[in-house]
Write a protein that holds these residues in place. Structure first.
Motif, PDB file in Angstrom:
ATOM      1  N   UNK A 155     -27.998 -25.139 -36.976  1.00 14.06           N
ATOM      2  CA  UNK A 155     -27.333 -26.097 -37.859  1.00 14.06           C
ATOM      3  C   UNK A 155     -28.309 -26.547 -38.937  1.00 14.06           C
ATOM      4  N   UNK A 156     -27.860 -26.485 -40.167  1.00 12.68           N
ATOM      5  CA  UNK A 156     -28.663 -26.968 -41.293  1.00 12.68           C
ATOM      6  C   UNK A 156     -27.845 -27.934 -42.128  1.00 12.68           C
ATOM      7  N   UNK A 157     -28.455 -29.069 -42.458  1.00  8.25           N
ATOM      8  CA  UNK A 157     -27.836 -30.020 -43.366  1.00  8.25           C
ATOM      9  C   UNK A 157     -28.145 -29.581 -44.792  1.00  8.25           C
ATOM     10  N   UNK A 158     -27.106 -29.388 -45.585  1.00  5.97           N
ATOM     11  CA  UNK A 158     -27.296 -28.923 -46.954  1.00  5.97           C
ATOM     12  C   UNK A 158     -26.831 -30.004 -47.921  1.00  5.97           C
ATOM     13  N   UNK A 189     -31.520 -36.692 -44.304  1.00  3.18           N
ATOM     14  CA  UNK A 189     -32.283 -35.948 -45.300  1.00  3.18           C
ATOM     15  C   UNK A 189     -31.869 -34.478 -45.217  1.00  3.18           C
ATOM     16  N   UNK A 190     -31.347 -33.910 -46.280  1.00  2.33           N
ATOM     17  CA  UNK A 190     -30.910 -32.505 -46.231  1.00  2.33           C
ATOM     18  C   UNK A 190     -32.047 -31.560 -45.869  1.00  2.33           C
ATOM     19  N   UNK A 191     -31.693 -30.511 -45.118  1.00  3.83           N
ATOM     20  CA  UNK A 191     -32.674 -29.479 -44.776  1.00  3.83           C
ATOM     21  C   UNK A 191     -32.872 -28.491 -45.911  1.00  3.83           C
ATOM     22  N   UNK A 192     -31.833 -28.296 -46.702  1.00  5.66           N
ATOM     23  CA  UNK A 192     -31.903 -27.293 -47.751  1.00  5.66           C
ATOM     24  C   UNK A 192     -30.947 -27.659 -48.873  1.00  5.66           C
ATOM     25  N   UNK A 193     -31.048 -26.929 -49.961  1.00  7.97           N
ATOM     26  CA  UNK A 193     -30.184 -27.118 -51.123  1.00  7.97           C
ATOM     27  C   UNK A 193     -29.060 -26.082 -51.127  1.00  7.97           C
ATOM     28  N   UNK A 194     -28.044 -26.339 -51.917  1.00  3.82           N
ATOM     29  CA  UNK A 194     -26.911 -25.415 -52.016  1.00  3.82           C
ATOM     30  C   UNK A 194     -27.381 -24.010 -52.398  1.00  3.82           C
ATOM     31  N   UNK A 195     -28.335 -23.927 -53.321  1.00  2.61           N
ATOM     32  CA  UNK A 195     -28.825 -22.615 -53.756  1.00  2.61           C
ATOM     33  C   UNK A 195     -29.578 -21.874 -52.663  1.00  2.61           C
ATOM     34  N   UNK A 196     -30.008 -22.589 -51.625  1.00  7.97           N
ATOM     35  CA  UNK A 196     -30.739 -21.956 -50.525  1.00  7.97           C
ATOM     36  C   UNK A 196     -29.811 -21.342 -49.479  1.00  7.97           C
ATOM     37  N   UNK A 197     -28.538 -21.641 -49.570  1.00  7.33           N
ATOM     38  CA  UNK A 197     -27.599 -21.157 -48.559  1.00  7.33           C
ATOM     39  C   UNK A 197     -27.464 -19.637 -48.596  1.00  7.33           C
ATOM     40  N   UNK A 198     -27.315 -19.063 -47.418  1.00  2.17           N
ATOM     41  CA  UNK A 198     -27.052 -17.629 -47.296  1.00  2.17           C
ATOM     42  C   UNK A 198     -25.566 -17.460 -46.986  1.00  2.17           C
ATOM     43  N   UNK A 199     -24.842 -16.912 -47.920  1.00  5.15           N
ATOM     44  CA  UNK A 199     -23.404 -16.714 -47.748  1.00  5.15           C
ATOM     45  C   UNK A 199     -23.181 -15.312 -47.199  1.00  5.15           C
ATOM     46  N   UNK A 200     -22.746 -15.248 -45.939  1.00  7.65           N
ATOM     47  CA  UNK A 200     -22.404 -13.960 -45.343  1.00  7.65           C
ATOM     48  C   UNK A 200     -21.306 -14.161 -44.306  1.00  7.65           C
ATOM     49  N   UNK A 253     -23.786 -24.479 -41.872  1.00  9.04           N
ATOM     50  CA  UNK A 253     -24.203 -25.445 -42.880  1.00  9.04           C
ATOM     51  C   UNK A 253     -23.258 -26.640 -42.861  1.00  9.04           C
ATOM     52  N   UNK A 254     -23.816 -27.826 -42.736  1.00 14.52           N
ATOM     53  CA  UNK A 254     -23.043 -29.064 -42.846  1.00 14.52           C
ATOM     54  C   UNK A 254     -23.421 -29.729 -44.157  1.00 14.52           C
ATOM     55  N   UNK A 255     -22.466 -29.823 -45.052  1.00 15.00           N
ATOM     56  CA  UNK A 255     -22.729 -30.466 -46.337  1.00 15.00           C
ATOM     57  C   UNK A 255     -22.790 -31.973 -46.147  1.00 15.00           C
ATOM     58  N   UNK A 256     -23.868 -32.582 -46.607  1.00 16.59           N
ATOM     59  CA  UNK A 256     -24.029 -34.024 -46.454  1.00 16.59           C
ATOM     60  C   UNK A 256     -24.000 -34.680 -47.832  1.00 16.59           C
ATOM     61  N   UNK A 257     -23.247 -35.763 -47.927  1.00 12.12           N
ATOM     62  CA  UNK A 257     -23.072 -36.478 -49.185  1.00 12.12           C
ATOM     63  C   UNK A 257     -22.921 -37.962 -48.882  1.00 12.12           C
ATOM     64  N   UNK A 258     -23.248 -38.784 -49.864  1.00 11.80           N
ATOM     65  CA  UNK A 258     -23.153 -40.224 -49.660  1.00 11.80           C
ATOM     66  C   UNK A 258     -21.749 -40.621 -49.238  1.00 11.80           C
TER      67      UNK A 258
END
Length: 209
Positions: free
Chosen positions: A39-42, A58-69, A5-10
């Motif tokens: 790779x997913x942009x979050x 444009x993000x691929x997913x939201x923080x709540x969609x992340x799978x933490x493992x 996951x790559x966190x994208x922010x302004x």
């Protein structure tokens, strides 16, 4: 298959993650039977973000969609907007990744966000120079663990300064185990020195497909 996951922010700094994402996405230097990565942009929302270089992502997913493992990873790029409260949620996720033993990579301004949450208080790390984290994070207590290097790998935490993007990429690629050792060394030496000999070593190191 592991997800990175790559966190994208302004305002994110384009150059800091360019080497890494290009190699992970293209797989052009991957070894045979390398672990599969996706790779997913979050983002904190699905709204497009604008990089420092003016690119729109444009993000691929939201923080709540992340799978933490244990097999997934989180990358936190530098930006000049890390002080915004909306980013607290991704740092909480970073803490979850670290607690599980999963990899978190943070560079430049993202290190200040980690320090604000106390995540650098007891682990070797680096940032934009001695004194930087004290300046931007009043509660920072990790001075004894600060290392004056462009990038520092401490098991599953990999931090870097704004000028450490190439070494940061090398350390993350090494952690993910997707390059042969000789390929990674030749790749890093070529891009850090520009010497043609390393380019040929890089080409010669690639496995037969």
């Amino acid at each position: 298959m592991s997800t990175i996951y790559l966190y994208v922010l302004d305002g994110l700094a384009d150059w800091e993650w360019g080497y890494l994402i290009a190699e992970l996405n293209s797989e052009r230097f991957f070894k045979n039977n390398a672990p599969q990565v996706s790779i997913k942009m979050v983002g904190s929302s699905k709204e497009p973000v604008k990089t420092m270089g003016g690119l729109t992502i444009v993000p691929d997913c939201l923080i709540d969609d992340m799978v933490v493992n244990e097999t997934n990873s989180l990358l936190l790029p530098g930006a000049d907007t890390w002080n915004d409260s909306e980013h607290a949620a991704i740092i909480e996720k970073a803490a979850e990744f670290l607690d599980l033993g999963a990899m978190v990579g943070a560079i430049c301004g993202a290190t200040s966000a980690l320090s604000n949450f106390g995540l650098l208080d007891a682990r070797p790390h680096t940032s934009n120079g001695p004194g930087f984290l004290e300046m931007v994070s009043p509660g920072y207590k990790g001075q004894p663990f600060y290392v004056v290097q462009p990038a520092v790998a401490d098991n599953n935490l990999i931090t870097a300064s704004s000028t450490g993007g190439l070494l940061w990429a090398k350390q993350i690629i090494e952690y993910l185990d997707v390059f042969q050792e000789d390929t990674l060394e030749a790749w890093y030496n070529y891009f850090s020195t520009g010497e043609a000999d390393y380019f040929y070593r890089l080409m010669e190191s690639l496995p037969t497909r």
